[in-house]
Motif scaffolding. Structure first.
Motif, mmCIF file in Angstrom:
data_model
loop_
_atom_site.group_PDB
_atom_site.id
_atom_site.type_symbol
_atom_site.label_atom_id
_atom_site.label_comp_id
_atom_site.label_asym_id
_atom_site.label_seq_id
_atom_site.Cartn_x
_atom_site.Cartn_y
_atom_site.Cartn_z
ATOM 1 N N MET A 107 0.847 -1.184 0.043
ATOM 2 C CA MET A 107 -0.177 -0.135 0.063
ATOM 3 C C MET A 107 0.884 1.220 -0.036
ATOM 4 O O MET A 107 1.784 1.420 0.878
ATOM 5 N N VAL A 108 0.775 2.017 -1.017
ATOM 6 C CA VAL A 108 1.650 3.156 -1.180
ATOM 7 C C VAL A 108 0.806 4.386 -0.909
ATOM 8 O O VAL A 108 -0.228 4.837 -1.460
ATOM 9 N N ILE A 109 1.309 5.103 -0.009
ATOM 10 C CA ILE A 109 0.540 6.615 0.451
ATOM 11 C C ILE A 109 1.524 7.731 -0.119
ATOM 12 O O ILE A 109 2.471 7.720 0.443
ATOM 13 N N HIS A 110 1.191 8.470 -1.014
ATOM 14 C CA HIS A 110 1.790 9.637 -1.674
ATOM 15 C C HIS A 110 1.162 10.664 -0.774
ATOM 16 O O HIS A 110 -0.149 10.870 -0.760
ATOM 17 N N HIS A 111 2.030 11.674 -0.176
ATOM 18 C CA HIS A 111 1.520 12.733 0.712
ATOM 19 C C HIS A 111 2.539 13.815 0.722
ATOM 20 O O HIS A 111 3.573 13.478 0.349
ATOM 21 N N LEU A 112 2.292 15.027 1.276
ATOM 22 C CA LEU A 112 3.175 16.061 1.438
ATOM 23 C C LEU A 112 2.725 16.643 3.038
ATOM 24 O O LEU A 112 1.833 16.700 3.323
ATOM 25 N N GLU A 113 3.897 17.021 3.588
ATOM 26 C CA GLU A 113 3.550 17.702 4.947
ATOM 27 C C GLU A 113 2.872 18.794 5.126
ATOM 28 O O GLU A 113 2.043 18.993 5.817
ATOM 29 N N LYS A 119 -4.617 11.914 9.904
ATOM 30 C CA LYS A 119 -5.083 11.969 11.418
ATOM 31 C C LYS A 119 -6.194 10.984 11.682
ATOM 32 O O LYS A 119 -6.099 10.085 12.449
ATOM 33 N N VAL A 120 -7.137 10.784 10.761
ATOM 34 C CA VAL A 120 -8.099 9.913 10.719
ATOM 35 C C VAL A 120 -7.600 8.515 10.563
ATOM 36 O O VAL A 120 -7.846 7.294 11.025
ATOM 37 N N PHE A 121 -6.769 8.241 9.538
ATOM 38 C CA PHE A 121 -5.854 6.961 9.201
ATOM 39 C C PHE A 121 -5.323 6.456 10.302
ATOM 40 O O PHE A 121 -5.380 5.192 10.722
ATOM 41 N N ALA A 122 -4.556 7.367 11.235
ATOM 42 C CA ALA A 122 -3.703 6.831 12.316
ATOM 43 C C ALA A 122 -4.651 6.516 13.564
ATOM 44 O O ALA A 122 -4.292 5.931 14.510
ATOM 45 N N GLN A 123 -5.908 7.169 13.529
ATOM 46 C CA GLN A 123 -6.764 6.806 14.483
ATOM 47 C C GLN A 123 -7.774 5.715 14.433
ATOM 48 O O GLN A 123 -8.376 5.392 15.482
ATOM 49 N N ASN A 124 -7.846 5.136 13.337
ATOM 50 C CA ASN A 124 -8.888 4.055 12.830
ATOM 51 C C ASN A 124 -8.152 2.766 13.022
ATOM 52 O O ASN A 124 -7.148 2.303 12.502
ATOM 53 N N THR A 125 -8.715 2.018 13.969
ATOM 54 C CA THR A 125 -8.260 0.790 14.710
ATOM 55 C C THR A 125 -8.161 -0.073 13.502
ATOM 56 O O THR A 125 -7.168 -0.931 13.310
ATOM 57 N N GLU A 126 -9.168 -0.291 12.809
ATOM 58 C CA GLU A 126 -9.513 -1.518 11.683
ATOM 59 C C GLU A 126 -8.311 -1.211 10.684
ATOM 60 O O GLU A 126 -7.494 -2.227 10.092
ATOM 61 N N ILE A 127 -8.021 -0.057 10.081
ATOM 62 C CA ILE A 127 -7.019 0.274 8.982
ATOM 63 C C ILE A 127 -5.598 -0.031 9.755
ATOM 64 O O ILE A 127 -4.849 -0.553 9.259
ATOM 65 N N GLN A 128 -5.453 0.447 10.910
ATOM 66 C CA GLN A 128 -4.187 0.267 11.699
ATOM 67 C C GLN A 128 -3.835 -1.404 11.819
ATOM 68 O O GLN A 128 -2.647 -1.569 11.469
ATOM 69 N N GLU A 129 -4.850 -2.163 11.987
ATOM 70 C CA GLU A 129 -4.585 -3.494 12.243
ATOM 71 C C GLU A 129 -4.498 -4.297 10.776
ATOM 72 O O GLU A 129 -3.485 -4.998 10.868
ATOM 73 N N MET A 130 -5.160 -3.910 9.999
ATOM 74 C CA MET A 130 -4.958 -4.213 8.526
ATOM 75 C C MET A 130 -3.597 -4.124 7.921
ATOM 76 O O MET A 130 -2.953 -4.915 7.625
ATOM 77 N N ALA A 131 -3.197 -2.663 8.321
ATOM 78 C CA ALA A 131 -1.963 -2.257 7.725
ATOM 79 C C ALA A 131 -0.639 -2.927 8.305
ATOM 80 O O ALA A 131 0.255 -3.300 7.800
ATOM 81 N N GLN A 132 -0.943 -3.039 9.704
ATOM 82 C CA GLN A 132 0.140 -3.820 10.348
ATOM 83 C C GLN A 132 0.362 -5.162 9.981
ATOM 84 O O GLN A 132 1.378 -5.684 10.006
ATOM 85 N N ASN A 133 -0.626 -5.921 9.841
ATOM 86 C CA ASN A 133 -0.793 -7.442 9.797
ATOM 87 C C ASN A 133 -0.827 -7.902 8.170
ATOM 88 O O ASN A 133 -0.315 -8.897 7.983
ATOM 89 N N ASN A 134 -1.528 -7.191 7.411
ATOM 90 C CA ASN A 134 -1.936 -7.850 5.924
ATOM 91 C C ASN A 134 -0.990 -7.251 4.742
ATOM 92 O O ASN A 134 -1.450 -7.410 3.711
ATOM 93 N N PHE A 135 -0.459 -6.057 5.104
ATOM 94 C CA PHE A 135 0.273 -5.089 4.096
ATOM 95 C C PHE A 135 1.674 -4.723 4.199
ATOM 96 O O PHE A 135 2.266 -4.792 5.306
ATOM 97 N N ILE A 136 2.393 -4.629 3.117
ATOM 98 C CA ILE A 136 3.586 -4.029 3.167
ATOM 99 C C ILE A 136 3.366 -2.307 2.905
ATOM 100 O O ILE A 136 2.505 -2.127 2.301
ATOM 101 N N MET A 137 3.859 -1.581 3.922
ATOM 102 C CA MET A 137 3.264 -0.220 3.815
ATOM 103 C C MET A 137 4.503 0.817 3.587
ATOM 104 O O MET A 137 5.601 0.582 4.187
ATOM 105 N N LEU A 138 4.101 1.689 2.629
ATOM 106 C CA LEU A 138 5.183 2.767 2.295
ATOM 107 C C LEU A 138 4.289 4.035 2.314
ATOM 108 O O LEU A 138 3.405 4.171 1.758
ATOM 109 N N ASN A 139 4.966 5.021 2.892
ATOM 110 C CA ASN A 139 4.342 6.505 2.912
ATOM 111 C C ASN A 139 5.651 7.272 2.000
ATOM 112 O O ASN A 139 6.886 7.187 2.455
#
Length: 166
Positions: free
Chosen positions: A63-69, A79-99
Motif C-alpha cells: 500500500m503506497v501513500i503519497h502525501h506532503l507535509e 489524522k483519521v488514518f492513524a486513529q482508525n483501529t481497523e485500518i491500523q490493524e490491517m496495515a500492520q498485519n496484512n500489508f507492506i506499507m510505504l508512505n
C-alpha cells in the motif's frame, strides 16, 4: 581514608545514575520516523524498491501513500488514518506499507497524475492495481477523511484479489 570512601561513593553514584539513564531510555520508545504520523505501530518500508521486494517475498500487497507535509488534505487524512483501529490493524498485519513524500520513477503509480493524497495498491505479482479506486472521477486514487469506509473496503479488495489469485 575520607577520600577513599568519597571515591567509592562517587563511583557508586555514577553507576546508579548511568543505569537509571539506560532504564529511562528503554522506557521511552522514540516515535518511528518512517511512519511520519500515519501509524507508529506499523512497520514501514523506506523505499518503493524495498516495498516491492517485501511484497513479492511475503505475498502481501503493498500500500503506497503519497502525501506532503504542507498539504492540509493529507494532514486531515493522516489524522483519521492513524486513529482508525481497523485500518491500523490491517496495515500492520496484512500489508507492506510505504508512505512517500516524493514521486517514484514508476509511472504506473501516477496513472491519472501526480497529486496528493494518493493511495495505490501493488499486488505481489508487482502489478499496480489501477482498478482499486476512490470515489472521485477527477482524482481516482485520492481519499478524504469521510472516505475511510471506502478505503477499508479497498484494502479488503486488495487482499481478496490476492487470496483468489493464489
Amino acid at each position: 581514608m575520607m577520600s577513599h570512601s568519597a571515591l567509592v561513593l562517587c563511583l557508586l553514584f555514577t553507576t546508579v545514575s548511568s543505569n537509571l539513564a539506560i532504564a529511562i531510555k528503554k522506557e521511552k520508545r522514540p516515535p518511528q520516523t518512517l511512519s511520519r504520523g500515519w501509524g507508529d505501530d506499523i512497520t514501514w518500508v523506506q523505499t518503493y524498491e524495498e516495498g516491492l521486494f517485501h511484497t513479492q517475498k511475503s505475498n502481501k500487497p503493498l500500500m503506497v501513500i503519497h502525501h506532503l507535509e504542507d498539504c492540509q488534505y493529507c494532514q486531515a487524512l493522516k489524522k483519521v488514518f492513524a486513529q482508525n483501529t481497523e485500518i491500523q490493524e490491517m496495515a500492520q498485519n496484512n500489508f507492506i506499507m510505504l508512505n512517500l513524500m516524493h514521486e517514484t520513477t514508476d509511472k504506473n503509480l501516477s496513472p491519472d497524475g501526480q497529486y496528493v493524497p494518493r493511495i495505490m495498491f501493488v499486488d505481489p505479482s508487482l502489478t499496480v492495481r489501477a482498478d482499486i479506486t476512490g470515489r472521485y472521477s477527477n482524482r481516482l486514487y485520492t481519499y478524504e477523511p469521510q472516505d475511510l469506509p471506502l478505503l477499508i473496503e479497498n484494502m479488503k479488495k486488495a487482499l481478496k484479489r490476492i487470496q483468489s489469485e493464489l
